[in-house]
Write a protein that holds these residues in place. Sequence first.
Motif, PDB file in Angstrom:
ATOM      1  N   ILE A 116       0.855  -1.181   0.000  1.00 50.65           N
ATOM      2  CA  ILE A 116       0.000   0.000   0.000  1.00 50.65           C
ATOM      3  C   ILE A 116       0.897   1.239   0.000  1.00 50.65           C
ATOM      4  CG2 ILE A 116      -2.026  -0.929   1.198  1.00 50.65           C
ATOM      5  CD1 ILE A 116      -0.499   0.325   3.738  1.00 50.65           C
TER       6      ILE A 116
ATOM      7  N   PHE B 252      13.026   6.359  -2.365  1.00 47.14           N
ATOM      8  CA  PHE B 252      13.335   5.589  -1.150  1.00 47.14           C
ATOM      9  C   PHE B 252      12.624   4.235  -1.082  1.00 47.14           C
ATOM     10  CE2 PHE B 252      12.766   4.829   3.508  1.00 47.14           C
ATOM     11  CZ  PHE B 252      14.098   4.652   3.823  1.00 47.14           C
ATOM     12  N   GLY B 253      11.326   4.249  -1.322  1.00 46.41           N
ATOM     13  CA  GLY B 253      10.542   3.008  -1.251  1.00 46.41           C
ATOM     14  C   GLY B 253      10.994   1.980  -2.281  1.00 46.41           C
TER      15      GLY B 253
ATOM     16  N   ARG C  72      12.893  -1.761  -1.904  1.00 51.86           N
ATOM     17  CA  ARG C  72      12.345  -2.955  -2.542  1.00 51.86           C
ATOM     18  C   ARG C  72      13.292  -3.521  -3.611  1.00 51.86           C
ATOM     19  NH1 ARG C  72       8.063  -0.728  -0.302  1.00 51.86           N
ATOM     20  NH2 ARG C  72       6.353  -2.119   0.278  1.00 51.86           N
TER      21      ARG C  72
ATOM     22  N   ARG D 255       5.778  10.315  -4.074  1.00 51.42           N
ATOM     23  CA  ARG D 255       6.430   9.226  -3.345  1.00 51.42           C
ATOM     24  C   ARG D 255       5.517   8.004  -3.293  1.00 51.42           C
ATOM     25  NH1 ARG D 255       8.197  10.476   2.691  1.00 51.42           N
ATOM     26  NH2 ARG D 255       5.952  10.522   2.973  1.00 51.42           N
TER      27      ARG D 255
ATOM     28  N   ARG E 192       5.528   3.874  -6.399  1.00 57.20           N
ATOM     29  CA  ARG E 192       5.544   2.476  -5.941  1.00 57.20           C
ATOM     30  C   ARG E 192       4.527   1.613  -6.691  1.00 57.20           C
ATOM     31  NH1 ARG E 192       5.183   2.560  -0.426  1.00 57.20           N
ATOM     32  NH2 ARG E 192       4.126   0.590  -0.739  1.00 57.20           N
TER      33      ARG E 192
ATOM     34  N   ALA F 259       8.084   5.784   6.409  1.00 54.68           N
ATOM     35  CA  ALA F 259       9.193   4.898   6.047  1.00 54.68           C
ATOM     36  C   ALA F 259       8.793   3.428   6.184  1.00 54.68           C
ATOM     37  CB  ALA F 259      10.392   5.200   6.938  1.00 54.68           C
TER      38      ALA F 259
ATOM     39  N   ILE G  51       5.810   2.221   5.762  1.00 58.20           N
ATOM     40  CA  ILE G  51       4.957   1.904   4.611  1.00 58.20           C
ATOM     41  C   ILE G  51       5.813   1.802   3.351  1.00 58.20           C
ATOM     42  CG2 ILE G  51       3.151   2.880   3.109  1.00 58.20           C
ATOM     43  CD1 ILE G  51       1.716   3.743   5.634  1.00 58.20           C
ATOM     44  N   ASP G  52       6.870   2.623   3.274  1.00 54.59           N
ATOM     45  CA  ASP G  52       7.774   2.571   2.111  1.00 54.59           C
ATOM     46  C   ASP G  52       8.541   1.252   2.059  1.00 54.59           C
ATOM     47  OD1 ASP G  52       7.368   4.737   0.530  1.00 54.59           O
ATOM     48  OD2 ASP G  52       8.878   6.008   1.464  1.00 54.59           O
ATOM     49  N   GLY G  53       8.555   0.526   3.171  1.00 57.70           N
ATOM     50  CA  GLY G  53       9.205  -0.788   3.139  1.00 57.70           C
ATOM     51  C   GLY G  53      10.357  -0.945   4.109  1.00 57.70           C
ATOM     52  N   ALA G  54      10.525   0.007   5.023  1.00 57.85           N
ATOM     53  CA  ALA G  54      11.648  -0.087   5.955  1.00 57.85           C
ATOM     54  C   ALA G  54      11.254  -0.843   7.220  1.00 57.85           C
ATOM     55  CB  ALA G  54      12.118   1.313   6.318  1.00 57.85           C
TER      56      ALA G  54
END
Lengths: 374, 286
Positions: free
Chosen positions: A78, A99-100, A104, A147, A151, B179, B181-184
Amino acid sequence: MASVVLNGVKKIYKGGFTAVKNFDLEIKDKEFVVFVGPSGCGKSTTLRMIAGLEEISEGKIYIDGKCVNDTEPKDRDIAMVFQNYALYPHMSVYENMAFGLVLRRVNKEEIHRRVLEAAEILGISDLLGRTPRALSGGQRQRVAIGRAIVRVPRVFLMDEPLSNLDAKLRNQMRTEIMLLREKIDTTFVYVTHDQTEAMTLGDRIVIMKDGYIQQVGTPREVFEAPANTFVAGFIGSPPMNFFKAGITGGKEKPYLSICGTEIPVSKKVLENINLPEDKKVLLGIRPEHIYIASGEGISGEIKVSEMMGSELHVHLITEDGTNVVVRVPTLELSEKDKSLLLPHNTVNFSLREQALHFFDTKTGMNINKTSSYQ
Amino acid sequence: MKTMVSSVSKKHKISNLLVYILLIFICVVWLMPFVYLIFQAFRGESRGMVSYILPKEWSLANFKILFNETNFVNWYLNTVIIALFTAFFQTVIVLSVSYTLSRLRFRGRRLLMNMILVLEMFPGFLSMIAVYFILKLIGFTGPGSVPGLILVYIGSSGMGYYVAKGFFDTIPRSLDEAARIDGASRARVFYKIILPMAKPIIIYTVMMAFIAPWGDYMFASLITFGYEEAYNVAVGLFTFLDREHINNYFTVFCAGGLLVALPITVLFMMLQKYYVEGVTGGAVKG
């Protein structure tokens, strides 16, 4: 792209306060659903539960058919846009957006391509080298949205993303979100306390109060057939007027008794409501469905007359103390009307019969059998 | 009206003058010992205590004695090792504990914080005897004092979490959430997002963690327990003030003191700019 299902979801905080109560909702794939309600109604908490930022006390949340109650936010696929932007201050706009994808392990060329594409969509291509500190509020909000979109998430969550912007920028960004929605065809869950945003953006609106869903429906449904007095008062600006009313007269020649005045009403209107035994109802009518009429209807004294540009909001008080707002298009006003619609003048007003809403006096629930607009 | 304005401005001038006189007096009181120390370090005519400040003969002889005739280099090295290790480990522990207490909500968190607060009320030297015996049991006293002292200084580091926790509390939680949620992972949020924003508090923690062992006398004198090779500068230099040494080593003591103050001063001057400004600007709506 995914469906989101909330099944009997509850949020009980330590200390016993229940923020969200038995929340049941099915959000279809690619649907834009807006949670709207006053502060403290549980809309943001529900969104945060979908995001995985709040633990779910009871019930289950499914994303694309998979229960995500125990799934970490990063594994839910999400993206979320926060009210206060939440940009990483030590990173450039490019790094914020990338960043995201870096986390990944997306390859560099792909990251570059996606960031540039998102920046192009949002019109921030020339800002990529700047840090958030060097951006205006509107630009920061675009970066926050960028941002999220790079994704390509299955579900897009937005927590009051426009509430920190000034009115002009908010309107502009609202339009941009509508355009963005067409470009990135995914599931959106959007939280706002602004009913205009809810009405303009949502395929469906979920209206909440005190942790309960009050009504779920399309913008048209909730506007034309509000489930209860809360929804009726919340959706629409200025809000709906309410009058305590009684039904008098026979079946063939009924009257509405409002503010000490008997108003004849067609029997078709009464046939469309589940009339309580005591024949007492709460009558609702929107300000645009009341018209000032000389010599007939209910009389009231003008308290305030607000000039809004294209329309005039006339605030009246009737003899029995009921406050009424009437919306008058300024284009229709003659010079005589203008001098009449001034504070301290007494005027008469009438109600458009086909736009009447009837509510139960005790429960506040809508007792119309079908939408009064039909 | 004009008379009133001029009377107010006159009053203002007088009060300013009084404040400046007071500030100058405080400055003199603060700076005098340092000025005295510098002058004595360079005094060449005698090495005992004298009743005047300005040396009659300027010389570097005291520094030569310090390096050639005493164990000062050894003490200095011990102190640097202890202070660097302490600064590193204490900073890691303090920041981790502070961030945990700021962000995570777990059973007993508040109780733990309150208990630490109460424990911190007791002065550290109350535990000196117990600490000494424990370190003695594992061979970390006398010749093994350097690792022993490092353990002593980093032992209760986590208890000094207040300042850093207060700082972390001011960083919006939405940054952590974005962060995540961004995958950290939580660890990655800490070192990729929070730490780069926490420069002022990292600098503060490093400096505090470095300064405390650098100037410590009490624990160092107890743990080294007369083993001269393991002394730190504070304990070592203090031996120059013994009754049998003071007349020959007072100026050497001052020279040593000057060299001890030097790295701390340089460190502070280098890092002070980070104190002033944080880097959270633009993160969230101001």
